[in-house]
Design an enzyme around this catalytic site. Structure first.
Site, short mmCIF file in Angstrom:
data_model
loop_
_atom_site.label_atom_id
_atom_site.label_comp_id
_atom_site.label_asym_id
_atom_site.label_seq_id
_atom_site.Cartn_x
_atom_site.Cartn_y
_atom_site.Cartn_z
N GLU A 1 -2.60 -1.38 8.20
CA GLU A 1 -1.92 -0.91 8.59
C GLU A 1 -0.97 -0.12 10.03
OE1 GLU A 1 0.82 0.63 4.80
OE2 GLU A 1 -0.55 2.24 5.17
N SER B 1 6.37 -1.24 7.49
CA SER B 1 8.07 -1.55 6.83
C SER B 1 8.25 -2.98 6.24
CB SER B 1 8.39 -1.94 8.69
OG SER B 1 8.46 -0.94 9.30
N HIS C 1 -5.44 6.80 4.92
CA HIS C 1 -3.72 6.52 5.84
C HIS C 1 -4.11 6.88 6.28
CE1 HIS C 1 0.88 6.32 5.51
NE2 HIS C 1 0.63 5.41 5.02
N ASN D 1 3.61 3.58 -1.79
CA ASN D 1 3.37 4.93 -1.55
C ASN D 1 4.23 5.59 -2.00
OD1 ASN D 1 1.91 6.91 -0.32
ND2 ASN D 1 1.90 5.69 1.24
N GLY E 1 7.00 3.08 8.59
CA GLY E 1 8.12 3.85 8.40
C GLY E 1 9.06 3.19 9.66
N GLU F 1 -1.96 8.27 7.80
CA GLU F 1 -1.00 10.21 7.85
C GLU F 1 -2.14 10.66 8.31
OE1 GLU F 1 2.28 9.23 5.54
OE2 GLU F 1 3.14 7.76 7.28
N LYS G 1 4.41 8.97 -0.63
CA LYS G 1 3.85 9.35 -0.11
C LYS G 1 4.56 11.01 -0.62
CE LYS G 1 4.83 6.62 3.51
NZ LYS G 1 4.51 6.03 4.93
C1 PEP Z 1 3.22 2.97 3.94
O1 PEP Z 1 2.83 4.65 4.30
O2 PEP Z 1 1.48 3.06 3.30
C2 PEP Z 1 4.00 2.29 4.48
C3 PEP Z 1 3.66 0.88 4.98
O3 PEP Z 1 5.15 3.01 4.56
P1 PEP Z 1 6.57 1.86 6.01
O4 PEP Z 1 6.24 1.02 4.83
O5 PEP Z 1 7.16 2.60 5.21
O6 PEP Z 1 5.93 1.80 6.17
#
Ligand code: PEP
Length: 248
Positions: free
Chosen positions: A165, A211, A95, A10, A171, A97, A12
Site C-alpha cells: 500500500e 484508492s 497499516h 478495511n 485515501g 495509519e 477503518k
Molecule cells: C487502506 O486504508 O488500506 C486503503 C487502501 O484505503 P483507500 O482504499 O481508501 O485508499
C-alpha cells in the site's frame, strides 16, 4: 501456480451499528465471485456483530490491529489471544495509519505478526513507501526493510497476505498505475524467493491497496503479481462488490 484472489475491505474507524447492518446486507445479498476470498475489517467494537451478520456467507472478518501481549495492563488494546478466543480469523497489521499516526515501528509490526501467527490467526501485513521515499527512488528499499523486519521474527509465511500500500495512494484518489504496482509486487516476490524460498514466493499472496475503486480494479487485477486488493474508502460502498468481482 494459481493463488486464490483475495479482497479485503478495511472499514477503518467508520460506521454505526445501523450502517454496518446495511453493508453486511449488501454483501450477503450480492453475487460474489466464488473464486475470491473476501474479508472485511470493521472497527473492534463492531467485530462480533458483523461476524454474526456475515455468518453462513463467504465473507470472513478481520480486526484492524491487535496487541502482541496476551493480557494485562495495556489500556485500550485488544490482544491477538482475544481475537482468537472470539474466533476472529484475520488481523490487519502494520497499516500505514498505525505506523504514522500511532508510531508503530517495523519491529512492533513484526512482533505483532509473530504473536498473531502463534495464536493461529491469519495476517494482512501492510507495507509501503511514502511519496518522499518514492521520489528518492527508495521504494524497493523501504518495502524490503519492512519485510526483512517481519522475516526476522516469522518463519512460516503461509498465513500471511502481504498488502503493498503506497502511502501516497491511500485515501488520496491517486491510485498507482498498474505498471507501478506490478513493478513493486514483482520486487516483493523476488525478495520472497531470495529470502523465503521459491515455493513460498510462488504461494505468497501480494495484494495492492491505495484508492482501489470499481473503475481501476480490472486493469490492476490483470497484473501477474497482483493477487487481490486491500480496499479502504470503496469498501464502505456497494462498489466493493464490483472490486471483489474484478476478474469477471
Ligand atoms: C487502506 O486504508 O488500506 C486503503 C487502501 O484505503 P483507500 O482504499 O481508501 O485508499
Amino acid at each position: 501456480m494459481a493463488r486464490t484472489f483475495f479482497v479485503g475491505g478495511n472499514w477503518k474507524m467508520n460506521g454505526s451499528l445501523e450502517s454496518t447492518k446495511q453493508l453486511t446486507q449488501t454483501l450477503t445479498q450480492a453475487k460474489l465471485d466464488s473464486n475470491v476470498e473476501v474479508v472485511v475489517a470493521p472497527p473492534a467494537l463492531h467485530l462480533l456483530t458483523v461476524k454474526e451478520q456475515l455468518a453462513g456467507s463467504k465473507v470472513a472478518v478481520s480486526a484492524q490491529n491487535a496487541y502482541h501481549k496476551a493480557s494485562g495492563a495495556f489500556t485500550g488494546e485488544v490482544s491477538v489471544n482475544m481475537l482468537k478466543d472470539a474466533s476472529i480469523p484475520w488481523v490487519i497489521l502494520g497499516h500505514s495509519e498505525r505506523r504514522t499516526l500511532f508510531g508503530e515501528s517495523d519491529a512492533n509490526v513484526a512482533e505483532k505478526t509473530a504473536a498473531a501467527l502463534a495464536e493461529g490467526l491469519s495476517v494482512i501485513l501492510c507495507i509501503g513507501e511514502t511519496l518522499e521515499q518514492r521520489e528518492a527512488n527508495e521504494t524497493v528499499n523501504v518495502v524490503v526493510r519492512q519485510l526483512n523486519a517481519a522475516a526476522d521474527q516469522v518463519k512460516d509465511w503461509s498465513k500471511i497476505v502481504v498488502a503493498y500500500e503506497p502511502v501516497w495512494a491511500i485515501g488520496t484518489g491517486k491510485v498507482a498505475t498498474s505498471e507501478q504496482a506490478q513493478e513493486v509486487h514483482a520486487a516483493i516476490r523476488k525478495w520472497a524467493a531470495d529470502k523465503l524460498g521459491k515455493d513460498t514466493a510462488e504461494k505468497l499472496r501480494i495484494i495492492y491497496g491505495g484508492s482501489v475503486a470499481a473503475k481501476n480494479c480490472k486493469e490492476l487485477a490483470q497484473q501477474p503479481d497482483i493477487d487481490g486488493f486491500l480496499v479502504g474508502g470503496a469498501s464502505l460502498k456497494p462498489e466493493f462488490v464490483d472490486i471483489v468481482n474484478a476478474n469477471n
